[in-house]
Design a protein around this motif. Structure first.
Motif, PDB file in Angstrom:
ATOM      1  N   ASP A 152       0.882  -1.305   0.058  1.00  0.00           N
ATOM      2  CA  ASP A 152      -0.101  -0.094   0.211  1.00  0.00           C
ATOM      3  C   ASP A 152       0.813   1.225   0.105  1.00  0.00           C
ATOM      4  O   ASP A 152       0.473   1.995  -0.681  1.00  0.00           O
ATOM      5  CB  ASP A 152      -1.021   0.001   1.264  1.00  0.00           C
ATOM      6  CG  ASP A 152      -2.196  -0.947   1.172  1.00  0.00           C
ATOM      7  OD1 ASP A 152      -2.494  -1.600   0.105  1.00  0.00           O
ATOM      8  OD2 ASP A 152      -2.503  -1.220   1.939  1.00  0.00           O
TER       9      ASP A 152
ATOM     10  N   ARG B 156      -7.973  -5.272  -1.806  1.00  0.00           N
ATOM     11  CA  ARG B 156      -6.838  -4.666  -2.579  1.00  0.00           C
ATOM     12  C   ARG B 156      -6.735  -5.213  -3.950  1.00  0.00           C
ATOM     13  O   ARG B 156      -7.055  -6.299  -4.181  1.00  0.00           O
ATOM     14  CB  ARG B 156      -5.175  -4.806  -1.831  1.00  0.00           C
ATOM     15  CG  ARG B 156      -5.300  -4.203  -0.513  1.00  0.00           C
ATOM     16  CD  ARG B 156      -4.165  -4.677   0.249  1.00  0.00           C
ATOM     17  NE  ARG B 156      -3.958  -3.928   1.447  1.00  0.00           N
ATOM     18  CZ  ARG B 156      -4.218  -4.086   2.619  1.00  0.00           C
ATOM     19  NH1 ARG B 156      -5.506  -5.193   2.833  1.00  0.00           N
ATOM     20  NH2 ARG B 156      -4.297  -3.449   3.833  1.00  0.00           N
ATOM     21  N   ARG B 157      -6.251  -4.284  -4.707  1.00  0.00           N
ATOM     22  CA  ARG B 157      -6.176  -4.692  -6.308  1.00  0.00           C
ATOM     23  C   ARG B 157      -4.553  -4.214  -6.467  1.00  0.00           C
ATOM     24  O   ARG B 157      -4.169  -3.177  -6.378  1.00  0.00           O
ATOM     25  CB  ARG B 157      -7.039  -4.044  -6.996  1.00  0.00           C
ATOM     26  CG  ARG B 157      -6.866  -4.498  -8.302  1.00  0.00           C
ATOM     27  CD  ARG B 157      -8.226  -4.390  -9.237  1.00  0.00           C
ATOM     28  NE  ARG B 157      -9.397  -5.153  -8.484  1.00  0.00           N
ATOM     29  CZ  ARG B 157     -10.456  -5.474  -8.942  1.00  0.00           C
ATOM     30  NH1 ARG B 157     -10.813  -5.077  -9.951  1.00  0.00           N
ATOM     31  NH2 ARG B 157     -11.341  -6.122  -8.207  1.00  0.00           N
ATOM     32  N   VAL B 158      -3.747  -5.031  -7.349  1.00  0.00           N
ATOM     33  CA  VAL B 158      -2.455  -4.758  -7.850  1.00  0.00           C
ATOM     34  C   VAL B 158      -2.784  -3.527  -8.791  1.00  0.00           C
ATOM     35  O   VAL B 158      -3.628  -3.788  -9.888  1.00  0.00           O
ATOM     36  CB  VAL B 158      -1.881  -5.921  -8.351  1.00  0.00           C
ATOM     37  CG1 VAL B 158      -0.504  -5.613  -8.951  1.00  0.00           C
ATOM     38  CG2 VAL B 158      -1.821  -7.074  -7.390  1.00  0.00           C
ATOM     39  N   ARG B 159      -1.865  -2.923  -8.745  1.00  0.00           N
ATOM     40  CA  ARG B 159      -1.887  -1.537  -9.710  1.00  0.00           C
ATOM     41  C   ARG B 159      -1.011  -1.870 -10.948  1.00  0.00           C
ATOM     42  O   ARG B 159      -0.267  -2.700 -10.821  1.00  0.00           O
ATOM     43  CB  ARG B 159      -1.238  -0.310  -9.066  1.00  0.00           C
ATOM     44  CG  ARG B 159      -1.408   0.853  -9.985  1.00  0.00           C
ATOM     45  CD  ARG B 159      -0.760   2.036  -9.323  1.00  0.00           C
ATOM     46  NE  ARG B 159      -1.378   2.435  -8.062  1.00  0.00           N
ATOM     47  CZ  ARG B 159      -2.013   3.516  -7.851  1.00  0.00           C
ATOM     48  NH1 ARG B 159      -2.262   4.369  -8.515  1.00  0.00           N
ATOM     49  NH2 ARG B 159      -2.677   3.472  -6.738  1.00  0.00           N
TER      50      ARG B 159
ATOM     51  N   THR C 183      -0.336  -1.353  -4.483  1.00  0.00           N
ATOM     52  CA  THR C 183      -1.779  -2.171  -4.517  1.00  0.00           C
ATOM     53  C   THR C 183      -2.594  -0.757  -4.427  1.00  0.00           C
ATOM     54  O   THR C 183      -2.064   0.362  -4.114  1.00  0.00           O
ATOM     55  CB  THR C 183      -1.901  -2.902  -3.476  1.00  0.00           C
ATOM     56  OG1 THR C 183      -1.433  -2.276  -2.135  1.00  0.00           O
ATOM     57  CG2 THR C 183      -1.131  -4.181  -3.594  1.00  0.00           C
TER      58      THR C 183
END
Length: 41
Positions: free
Chosen positions: A23, A36-39, A28
């Protein structure tokens, strides 16, 4: 967090530290429901 813990086969404490790091570095994105989602890109 539970999914990450199970996928990595490690403790909750380790996953918390890892997710906090991801984060903080922007790797993320936290979603409104605390997932959370991976950027990408």
């Amino acid at each position: 967090m539970s999914t990450a813990r199970q996928a990595l086969g490690t403790s909750r404490r380790v996953v918390l530290a890892l997710l906090a790091h991801l984060d903080a570095t922007g790797a993320t994105v936290r979603l409104p429901d605390d997932r959370r989602r991976v950027r990408r890109g």
